[in-house]
Structure formats: C-alpha cells, structure tokens
Design an enzyme around this catalytic site. Structure first.
Site, PDB file in Angstrom:
ATOM      1  N   THR A 283       0.824  -1.204   0.000  1.00 49.73           N
ATOM      2  CA  THR A 283       0.000   0.000   0.000  1.00 49.73           C
ATOM      3  C   THR A 283       0.863   1.262   0.000  1.00 49.73           C
ATOM      4  OG1 THR A 283      -0.086  -0.349   2.374  1.00 49.73           O
ATOM      5  CG2 THR A 283      -2.053  -0.937   1.134  1.00 49.73           C
TER       6      THR A 283
ATOM      7  N   GLU B  39      17.726   3.447  -1.084  1.00 50.62           N
ATOM      8  CA  GLU B  39      17.372   2.088  -1.529  1.00 50.62           C
ATOM      9  C   GLU B  39      16.901   2.092  -2.993  1.00 50.62           C
ATOM     10  OE1 GLU B  39      16.055  -0.536   1.239  1.00 50.62           O
ATOM     11  OE2 GLU B  39      15.555  -2.077  -0.219  1.00 50.62           O
TER      12      GLU B  39
ATOM     13  N   ASP C 263       9.214   0.721   5.118  1.00 49.60           N
ATOM     14  CA  ASP C 263      10.269   0.075   5.905  1.00 49.60           C
ATOM     15  C   ASP C 263      11.124   1.108   6.625  1.00 49.60           C
ATOM     16  OD1 ASP C 263       9.265  -2.070   4.557  1.00 49.60           O
ATOM     17  OD2 ASP C 263      10.995  -2.321   3.235  1.00 49.60           O
TER      18      ASP C 263
ATOM     19  N   TYR D 278       8.520  -7.354  -7.656  1.00 50.28           N
ATOM     20  CA  TYR D 278       8.091  -6.176  -6.894  1.00 50.28           C
ATOM     21  C   TYR D 278       7.828  -5.005  -7.841  1.00 50.28           C
ATOM     22  CZ  TYR D 278       8.041  -2.587  -3.267  1.00 50.28           C
ATOM     23  OH  TYR D 278       7.659  -1.562  -2.446  1.00 50.28           O
TER      24      TYR D 278
END
Ligand code: GLA
Length: 363
Positions: free
Chosen positions: A17, A141, A153, A202
C-alpha cells in the site's frame, strides 16, 4: 567513536500500500542493526560487514554504485544521498553488525540504511528528524540498489516507539502511535522460504498498480474506491484489476485494524489480518504455498481472538500473528507440530515486544 542502532520491523497489516500512497501499520522488532563509526577526516571510508566477513573501501567524495554490489550498494547509496543533501561525510572506519535475518521480510536493508544515516549525520554534527532520515534512506534504496520501494520500511525503522505499533499515512506522512494492549502477543514465524531475486516481481506489481490508477483516472490507488474499480472492469486488464482490488481493500483493512487494535479488539484485528492474507494470495499474487499453509495453521491454533498473515514484500519470508499472550505456548506447539521449512527443519519462531525506533546509542 559513534554508535547507532536501528531495529528491524514487522508489518502488522498494510502490504504493498505504501507506494500507492496508502496506509501501513508496522512495529519495530527486537532484532536490529548496529553501526559503529570512527571518523578519520581525509581518509577513505573503510566499511566492514562483520557478520558477512566482507568489506568495502571507497572515497565518499566520488562514491558510485558497484554493479552486483549487494549490501555495499546500501552503504554507498546512503553516503551518496547524504552528499547530495549537502552533508559532509568524512572518511574513517565503519563496522556493521546485525541480528535481522536477511530475505525474510523484516527490513534488514532499511534498518542498515537508517542506522548508517544516524551515525554519519552524527559525525557531521547535524540533527535530522526521524522522518527526514527515513526518506533519505528510502531514496538510497531506490538509487544504487534499484528497488522502487515505498517508504514503509524506512519510516518503521526510524520512527516507531517502544510498546506501540505505528499507523503510517504514506502520502501525508502523518504518523499515529498506537499503544498495544498488554495481553497481546505478536509472533513471527519464518517460513524458511527465502525471498530471492524478486525485485523484478516487486517492480512489476508496482507498475500494475500504476496502470490501474491511470485507467481509473486517479493520482494513486489511495484515491480509488470500490465503485471506481467496478466502473473500469471492462477497460482494465484482469491482473491490474485484481492488484487494485487488493490495494483498495487493504487500505480499508489497515485503517480498520488501527482502530481495532487501539480498542484492544483482537477479534476484529484477527479477522482483518486473515482477510489481508487472502487478498495477498488471490488478488495480489504474492504468497507461496508454505506461507499459505503456515498462516492457515496459525489461524486454526489461534482461534477467533487474533489471526495471521504473510508479512513483507512477499514470495515467502515470514508470517506474523497476533493473539492473546496466554495462547502463545499452545500456538507455538501447534506450529512446531504442524510445519516444517522446505529443508525439513523446525521453523524459527519469535515473540516480539515492540522496540524503539532508531537512534544514537553512544558518541
Ligand atoms: C517491501 C518494500 C516496502 C513495501 C513492502 C510491501 O518491504 O520495501 O516499501 O512496499 O515491501 O508492503
């Protein structure tokens, strides 16, 4: 010497989400990453990953990605983003160590990025907010490692509070700390299926969500509802339609679960977690048979007061469950009796107390 730490995180609910501008509700776990930094201005950066017995050496001023560099690109990415933000990163010796198992959906990489940013900012003598550190870590990232991740995260590792889950509005970045009921236990069971080489999957999921939002005609799936989804049934390909249905329903479940948890309602929380697992399995296509089995086994052992779901990016990793604290021993026994990893081993089980977010522990 500067020492910083950042916890791993488990996402209680709200999966895939974050990059749809929606809601997620993680908490920090006991496993963590520690970074020690002995600055030596003028020297290169020497980075030692103690657990891997590997190292890296580069000049912060000319830092670049390393093709196939693995963990090294997380470190290099953080240094690169700090320099882009105008922070003077000195040379010196960085040592990294941690207890978060990799590839299990518990955010070992975000934890490393956030701990590292804390240590390097402290060395530069500047103080940033937890949210700014998290957003820098997210950019890191996405940069050198090339995963188009959302902000869940890194915000979880940076901004959680002991004893609390954290409801994140991933668009407005409003954070709500939710005190967990005293007799609630959070259990994490490792399926033993390691997530590997799934960055492509992903990024594909993310592209499918963006396609759905474009056809519906909203900036992000956060802005879509069931009626809008029904309206594009014939115009949107079936895969993207189901991905959108997961995101729309998962956002609703996450907000409902935050209210249920805050009210100490484990029956409602558990039901929402079970529904989340089913939605991940059937609409989002990111569970695997071992995590489906494990979630089912946990649900059966827990009964009505609690529930289980696969947690994290997907395709294996860990299953998270909530239950009454008094049920932990019986649930653990049921898992040990009924589940073996693909290698035939007993699964790793931990019962977590929500930890504090990242910070400096010595300087
Ligand atoms: C990974 C990503 C997060 C989030 C989760 C799924 O952990 O890094 O940004 O998208 O998957 O909820």
């Amino acid at each position: 010497m500067i020492a910083a730490r950042a916890p791993g995180r488990v996402n209680l609910i709200g999966e895939h989400t974050d990059y749809n501008d929606g809601f997620a509700m993680p908490m920090a776990i006991g496993a963590e990453t520690r970074v020690n930094f002995a600055p030596d201005p003028g020297a290169v950066l020497h980075v030692a990953a103690l657990d891997l017995v590997q190292d890296d050496r580069f000049d912060p001023a000319t830092v670049a990605a390393l093709p196939g560099g693995g963990w090294r690109n997380y470190v290099r990415g953080v240094v690169d983003e700090l320099i882009r933000a105008g922070v003077a990163v000195p040379g010196g010796t960085l040592t990294l160590t941690g207890t978060i198992p990799q590839g299990t959906g518990l955010s070992s990489s975000a934890s490393l990025e956030v701990a590292l940013a804390h240590a390097l900012l402290a060395a530069a003598g500047v103080a940033w907010s937890a949210l700014d550190i998290a957003l820098l870590a997210q950019r890191a990232e996405c940069g050198f490692p090339g995963v188009r991740c959302g902000n869940l995260d890194q915000i979880a590792c940076a901004a959680t509070r002991g004893g609390h889950a954290l409801l994140i509005d991933c668009r407005s970045l409003a954070l709500r700390q939710i005190a967990l009921p005293d007799d609630l236990a959070v259990m994490i069971v490792q399926s033993g299926v390691r997530r590997g080489l799934v960055d492509g999957e992903y990024n594909t999921r993310r592209a499918e969500c963006e396609r759905a939002a474009a056809v519906i005609g909203v900036p992000a799936l956060r802005d879509a509802d069931d009626g809008m989804l029904a309206g594009v049934r014939g115009r949107l390909d079936d895969v993207a339609w189901h991905r959108a249905r997961h995101v729309i329903s998962e956002n609703r479940r996450t907000c409902d679960a935050a209210e249920a948890l805050a009210a100490g309602d484990l029956v409602a929380t558990g039901r929402l977690m079970r529904e989340s697992h089913q939605s991940q399995a059937h609409d989002f296509g990111i569970t695997v048979p071992p995590t489906d089995r494990l979630a089912g086994l946990l649900d059966h052992a827990i009964g009505a007061e609690g529930g289980a779901r696969q947690t994290g990016g997907g395709f294996g990793g860990a299953v998270v469950a909530v239950m009454r604290a008094g049920h932990v021993a019986a649930v653990r026994d049921a898992v040990n009796a009924g589940y073996r990893t693909p290698d035939g081993a007993l699964p790793l089980i931990s019962v977590e107390t929500p930890a504090d977010g990242a910070g400096i522990i010595a300087r």
